[in-house]
Motif scaffolding. Structure first.
Motif, short mmCIF file in Angstrom:
data_model
loop_
_atom_site.label_atom_id
_atom_site.label_comp_id
_atom_site.label_asym_id
_atom_site.label_seq_id
_atom_site.Cartn_x
_atom_site.Cartn_y
_atom_site.Cartn_z
N GLY A 55 0.81 -1.21 0.00
CA GLY A 55 0.00 0.00 0.00
C GLY A 55 0.85 1.26 0.00
N ARG A 56 1.91 1.26 0.79
CA ARG A 56 2.81 2.43 0.81
C ARG A 56 3.47 2.63 -0.55
NH1 ARG A 56 6.85 3.25 5.58
NH2 ARG A 56 7.21 5.01 4.23
N ASN A 57 3.91 1.53 -1.16
CA ASN A 57 4.53 1.65 -2.48
C ASN A 57 3.53 2.12 -3.53
OD1 ASN A 57 7.05 0.91 -1.60
ND2 ASN A 57 6.74 -1.25 -2.03
N LEU A 58 2.31 1.64 -3.44
CA LEU A 58 1.28 2.07 -4.38
C LEU A 58 0.96 3.55 -4.17
CD1 LEU A 58 -0.68 1.25 -6.59
CD2 LEU A 58 -2.33 0.66 -4.82
N ALA A 59 0.87 3.98 -2.92
CA ALA A 59 0.62 5.39 -2.64
C ALA A 59 1.79 6.26 -3.11
CB ALA A 59 0.37 5.60 -1.14
N GLY A 60 3.01 5.77 -2.92
CA GLY A 60 4.17 6.52 -3.39
C GLY A 60 4.20 6.63 -4.90
N ALA A 61 3.86 5.54 -5.59
CA ALA A 61 3.83 5.57 -7.05
C ALA A 61 2.74 6.51 -7.55
CB ALA A 61 3.61 4.17 -7.60
N THR A 62 1.58 6.46 -6.91
CA THR A 62 0.49 7.37 -7.28
C THR A 62 0.90 8.82 -7.03
OG1 THR A 62 -1.10 5.67 -6.69
CG2 THR A 62 -1.94 7.90 -6.91
N GLY A 63 1.55 9.07 -5.90
CA GLY A 63 2.03 10.42 -5.60
C GLY A 63 3.05 10.90 -6.62
N GLY A 64 3.94 10.02 -7.05
CA GLY A 64 4.92 10.40 -8.06
C GLY A 64 4.27 10.76 -9.38
N VAL A 65 3.27 9.98 -9.79
CA VAL A 65 2.57 10.27 -11.04
C VAL A 65 1.82 11.60 -10.93
CG1 VAL A 65 0.67 9.51 -12.52
CG2 VAL A 65 2.40 7.88 -11.77
N LEU A 66 1.13 11.81 -9.82
CA LEU A 66 0.38 13.06 -9.64
C LEU A 66 1.33 14.27 -9.58
CD1 LEU A 66 -2.39 12.03 -7.09
CD2 LEU A 66 -2.65 12.50 -9.53
N PHE A 67 2.46 14.10 -8.91
CA PHE A 67 3.43 15.20 -8.79
C PHE A 67 3.97 15.57 -10.17
CE2 PHE A 67 7.77 16.73 -7.57
CZ PHE A 67 7.34 17.90 -6.96
N MET A 68 4.35 14.58 -10.96
CA MET A 68 4.87 14.86 -12.30
C MET A 68 3.78 15.44 -13.20
SD MET A 68 8.01 14.46 -12.33
CE MET A 68 8.24 14.68 -14.06
N LEU A 69 2.55 14.95 -13.08
CA LEU A 69 1.44 15.50 -13.86
C LEU A 69 1.20 16.96 -13.48
CD1 LEU A 69 -0.85 14.85 -15.88
CD2 LEU A 69 -2.27 14.32 -13.91
N GLY A 70 1.31 17.26 -12.19
CA GLY A 70 1.14 18.64 -11.75
C GLY A 70 2.23 19.55 -12.29
N ILE A 71 3.48 19.09 -12.25
CA ILE A 71 4.58 19.91 -12.76
C ILE A 71 4.41 20.16 -14.25
CG2 ILE A 71 7.06 19.86 -13.26
CD1 ILE A 71 7.44 18.46 -10.59
N LEU A 72 4.12 19.10 -15.01
CA LEU A 72 3.94 19.28 -16.44
C LEU A 72 2.73 20.14 -16.77
CD1 LEU A 72 4.77 15.66 -17.64
CD2 LEU A 72 6.14 17.71 -17.96
N GLY A 73 1.64 19.96 -16.04
CA GLY A 73 0.45 20.76 -16.29
C GLY A 73 0.65 22.23 -15.98
N VAL A 74 1.34 22.52 -14.88
CA VAL A 74 1.61 23.92 -14.53
C VAL A 74 2.50 24.56 -15.59
CG1 VAL A 74 2.87 25.36 -12.88
CG2 VAL A 74 1.19 23.73 -12.06
N SER A 75 3.53 23.84 -16.04
CA SER A 75 4.41 24.42 -17.06
C SER A 75 3.67 24.63 -18.37
CB SER A 75 5.64 23.54 -17.26
OG SER A 75 5.25 22.26 -17.72
N MET A 76 2.79 23.71 -18.74
CA MET A 76 2.01 23.90 -19.97
C MET A 76 1.00 25.04 -19.82
SD MET A 76 3.25 21.91 -22.13
CE MET A 76 2.08 21.96 -23.44
N SER A 77 0.47 25.24 -18.62
CA SER A 77 -0.43 26.38 -18.39
C SER A 77 0.32 27.70 -18.53
CB SER A 77 -1.05 26.28 -17.00
OG SER A 77 -1.78 25.10 -16.86
N VAL A 78 1.55 27.73 -18.06
CA VAL A 78 2.36 28.94 -18.21
C VAL A 78 2.64 29.20 -19.69
CG1 VAL A 78 4.63 29.94 -17.73
CG2 VAL A 78 3.36 28.83 -15.91
N LEU A 79 2.96 28.14 -20.44
CA LEU A 79 3.18 28.30 -21.88
C LEU A 79 1.92 28.77 -22.59
CD1 LEU A 79 5.41 25.23 -22.74
CD2 LEU A 79 6.06 27.63 -22.75
#
Length: 133
Positions: A55-79
């Motif tokens: 469960g911890r590994n699954l939560a960590g993997a989900t958090g990593g995907v969401l974090f990267m999606l947020g970074i990419l989405g914010v940068s695309m919003s700025v563009l």
């Protein structure tokens, strides 16, 4: 009477420089941390501990995907905002409302923040402060 040969040099400057192979080996050798070595946590043994670890590994993997999606989405919003400003400066239109960049910035910022919190909660992102001794 002659003095016997010494294998060890008397002064530091008498040492031969390290060979290329010695330098490569030293560069490839893992470096140790300056602090005390912490023992590894024991591997999970029981069914409950294995499920908690999964469960911890699954939560960590989900958090990593969401974090990267947020970074990419914010940068695309700025563009997107920059491109809207560039087209507005040329008296052109892209067909996108001015509400879209701030809204997408906010949405992806929240998604990235949730991912960051999940990563911090699972221990995959350590805190920036030094641990207390």
């Amino acid at each position: 009477m002659t003095t016997p040969q010494d294998d060890k040099p008397i002064f530091e400057s008498e040492k031969a420089p390290p060979t290329l192979w010695e330098q490569v080996v030293e560069a490839m050798r893992p470096r140790r941390q300056a602090g005390p070595v912490r023992p590894k946590r024991p591997r999970p043994q029981g069914t409950r501990e294995v499920l908690v670890a999964l469960g911890r590994n699954l939560a960590g993997a989900t958090g990593g995907v969401l974090f990267m999606l947020g970074i990419l989405g914010v940068s695309m919003s700025v563009l997107l905002a920059v491109s809207l400003l560039a087209t507005a400066a040329q008296n052109l239109t892209m067909g996108i409302s001015w509400v879209v960049p701030p809204a997408s910035f906010l949405i992806f910022g929240v998604v990235g923040a949730i991912g960051y919190v999940l990563l911090r909660a699972t221990g995959m992102l350590p805190s920036r402060t030094r641990p207390k001794r």
